[in-house]
Structures are given as structure tokens and as C-alpha cells.
Design a protein around this motif. Structure first.
Motif, PDB file in Angstrom:
ATOM      1  N   ASP A 176      -3.453  10.613  -1.438  1.00 42.11           N
ATOM      2  CA  ASP A 176      -4.322   9.454  -1.980  1.00 42.11           C
ATOM      3  C   ASP A 176      -3.543   8.411  -1.488  1.00 42.11           C
ATOM      4  OD1 ASP A 176      -6.308  10.838  -3.005  1.00 42.11           O
ATOM      5  OD2 ASP A 176      -5.271  10.939  -5.074  1.00 42.11           O
ATOM      6  N   THR A 177      -4.125   7.202  -1.583  1.00 41.70           N
ATOM      7  CA  THR A 177      -3.568   6.016  -0.833  1.00 41.70           C
ATOM      8  C   THR A 177      -4.152   4.397  -2.029  1.00 41.70           C
ATOM      9  OG1 THR A 177      -3.778   6.496   0.932  1.00 41.70           O
ATOM     10  CG2 THR A 177      -3.640   3.734   0.854  1.00 41.70           C
TER      11      THR A 177
ATOM     12  N   THR B  14       0.621  -0.816   0.258  1.00 45.25           N
ATOM     13  CA  THR B  14      -0.219  -0.028  -0.218  1.00 45.25           C
ATOM     14  C   THR B  14       1.197   1.586  -0.229  1.00 45.25           C
ATOM     15  OG1 THR B  14      -1.960  -1.648   1.064  1.00 45.25           O
ATOM     16  CG2 THR B  14      -1.670   1.353   0.920  1.00 45.25           C
ATOM     17  N   ASN B  15       0.574   2.049  -0.544  1.00 46.59           N
ATOM     18  CA  ASN B  15       1.353   3.262  -0.842  1.00 46.59           C
ATOM     19  C   ASN B  15       0.450   4.460  -1.270  1.00 46.59           C
ATOM     20  OD1 ASN B  15       4.539   3.228  -1.621  1.00 46.59           O
ATOM     21  ND2 ASN B  15       3.263   1.596  -2.875  1.00 46.59           N
ATOM     22  N   PHE B  16       0.821   5.566   0.596  1.00 45.07           N
ATOM     23  CA  PHE B  16       0.118   6.226   0.583  1.00 45.07           C
ATOM     24  C   PHE B  16       0.981   8.050   0.072  1.00 45.07           C
ATOM     25  CE2 PHE B  16      -0.116  10.735   3.611  1.00 45.07           C
ATOM     26  CZ  PHE B  16      -1.573  10.752   3.440  1.00 45.07           C
ATOM     27  N   VAL B  17       0.599   8.752  -0.304  1.00 44.94           N
ATOM     28  CA  VAL B  17       1.541  10.047  -1.462  1.00 44.94           C
ATOM     29  C   VAL B  17       1.091  11.018  -0.763  1.00 44.94           C
ATOM     30  CG1 VAL B  17       1.591  11.122  -3.390  1.00 44.94           C
ATOM     31  CG2 VAL B  17       1.226   9.025  -3.769  1.00 44.94           C
TER      32      VAL B  17
ATOM     33  N   THR C 268      -5.033   1.276 -13.673  1.00 40.97           N
ATOM     34  CA  THR C 268      -4.281   2.724 -13.617  1.00 40.97           C
ATOM     35  C   THR C 268      -4.936   2.959 -12.910  1.00 40.97           C
ATOM     36  OG1 THR C 268      -2.991   2.054 -15.872  1.00 40.97           O
ATOM     37  CG2 THR C 268      -2.553   4.190 -14.822  1.00 40.97           C
ATOM     38  N   VAL C 269      -4.008   3.520 -11.879  1.00 45.05           N
ATOM     39  CA  VAL C 269      -4.756   4.916 -11.194  1.00 45.05           C
ATOM     40  C   VAL C 269      -3.685   6.114 -10.914  1.00 45.05           C
ATOM     41  CG1 VAL C 269      -6.074   3.580  -9.926  1.00 45.05           C
ATOM     42  CG2 VAL C 269      -3.727   3.748  -8.967  1.00 45.05           C
ATOM     43  N   VAL C 270      -3.684   7.083 -10.465  1.00 43.42           N
ATOM     44  CA  VAL C 270      -3.224   8.475 -10.591  1.00 43.42           C
ATOM     45  C   VAL C 270      -3.196   8.827  -8.988  1.00 43.42           C
ATOM     46  CG1 VAL C 270      -2.571  10.195 -11.502  1.00 43.42           C
ATOM     47  CG2 VAL C 270      -3.198   8.514 -13.131  1.00 43.42           C
ATOM     48  N   LEU C 271      -3.020   8.862  -8.326  1.00 49.27           N
ATOM     49  CA  LEU C 271      -2.637   9.073  -7.030  1.00 49.27           C
ATOM     50  C   LEU C 271      -1.669  10.779  -6.880  1.00 49.27           C
ATOM     51  CD1 LEU C 271      -2.444   6.165  -6.959  1.00 49.27           C
ATOM     52  CD2 LEU C 271      -1.753   6.361  -4.883  1.00 49.27           C
ATOM     53  N   ARG C 272      -2.221  11.384  -5.980  1.00 48.90           N
ATOM     54  CA  ARG C 272      -1.965  12.868  -5.509  1.00 48.90           C
ATOM     55  C   ARG C 272      -1.820  12.677  -4.489  1.00 48.90           C
ATOM     56  NH1 ARG C 272      -5.376  13.212 -10.052  1.00 48.90           N
ATOM     57  NH2 ARG C 272      -3.755  14.051 -11.657  1.00 48.90           N
ATOM     58  N   ALA C 273      -1.121  13.897  -3.839  1.00 46.04           N
ATOM     59  CA  ALA C 273      -1.281  14.227  -2.141  1.00 46.04           C
ATOM     60  C   ALA C 273      -2.585  13.556  -1.829  1.00 46.04           C
ATOM     61  CB  ALA C 273      -0.518  15.145  -1.574  1.00 46.04           C
TER      62      ALA C 273
END
Length: 136
Positions: A95-96, A72-75, A88-93
Motif C-alpha cells: 500500500d501507498t 509518499t510512503n510505500f509500505v 487516518t489510513v492503515v497501510l499494509r505491504a
């Protein structure tokens, strides 16, 4: 009648607080200069039953790997793109996203992204592999 003093409680197997001091982010390898990171709570080569925690960043670069465990990545900052299993997903500050274990994940930051990554349990200590890095 015999009296005895109470038996003190047994000491716990681990300390009440585990502490890992801050460390600077470092390049994962010399030939991967824009993929920097550090383990906060390390994983163990023989496996772990709870989780491992790291901080990492990509700067105009991409990374690909296969994990037997969930990741799991938390931006924290920037923009991170993740592709796994054709999605594909795009995450910004703030987002997880989680790439489920048993899949290859591709991560890229067109400009910059800083993340906190949580590795799920891996009690058998199965290895990650298929590491690839490239600059964008």
C-alpha cells in the motif's frame, strides 16, 4: 575550401547514472531507538527540484513531523498507520499513501513497518519541523 572535423558533443552536466550504495538503517537519534532510516537519494538543505528517497522503519513506535513538501510512503513490510488533517489510513505491504505538503503527518506501527518514502519537490529548501517520537 576549408574542412573541419566535427565538434564532439558537450559533456552532460551530470553523469549518465547516479549511484548510491546501500547503507544500513540507523536510529534517527539515540533517544528514538525504534525509528531507523537512511536516505537513498538525499534531500538538499538548499532545496531540490525533483524528489528525495529514503527507507525507514518503525518498531512499536510513532513519529510525527511537518513537511513543506509532499511525502509518499510505500509500505514494504508490516503495518503503518498514518493520520493527517483528521483522516487516518492503515497501510499494509504494497500500500501507498501521500501526506500533502503543508500538513503535519503522524505515523505509527503498533508492531513493525518498513517503508520507502518519497519526498516531492522542495525548490526553496523550506525546512521540516515539529518532530516528535514516542514508543507505543
Amino acid at each position: 575550401m576549408t574542412t573541419s572535423s566535427p565538434t564532439p558533443p558537450a559533456e552532460p552536466a551530470t553523469a549518465p547514472i547516479d549511484f548510491w550504495p546501500a547503507q544500513p538503517l540507523a536510529a534517527m537519534r539515540k533517544d528514538w531507538p525504534n525509528n531507523r532510516g537512511r536516505f537513498i537519494i538525499p534531500n538538499h538543505p538548499h532545496g531540490w527540484h525533483d524528489y528525495a528517497l529514503s527507507e525507514w522503519e518503525l518498531q512499536a513506535s510513532a513519529w510525527e513531523d511537518f513537511h513543506p513538501h509532499d511525502e509518499t510512503n510505500f509500505v514494504v513490510e508490516g503495518e503503518l498507520h498514518i493520520e493527517a488533517g483528521g483522516t487516518t489510513v492503515v497501510l499494509r505491504a504494497g500500500d501507498t499513501a501521500t501526506v500533502r505538503g503543508g500538513r503535519t503527518g503522524r505515523y505509527w506501527a503498533p508492531d513493525y513497518a518498513r517503508m520507502v518514502a518519497i519526498y516531492g519537490p522542495n525548490p526553496e529548501g523550506l525546512g521540516s519541523h515539529s518532530f516528535k517520537y514516542w514508543d507505543l
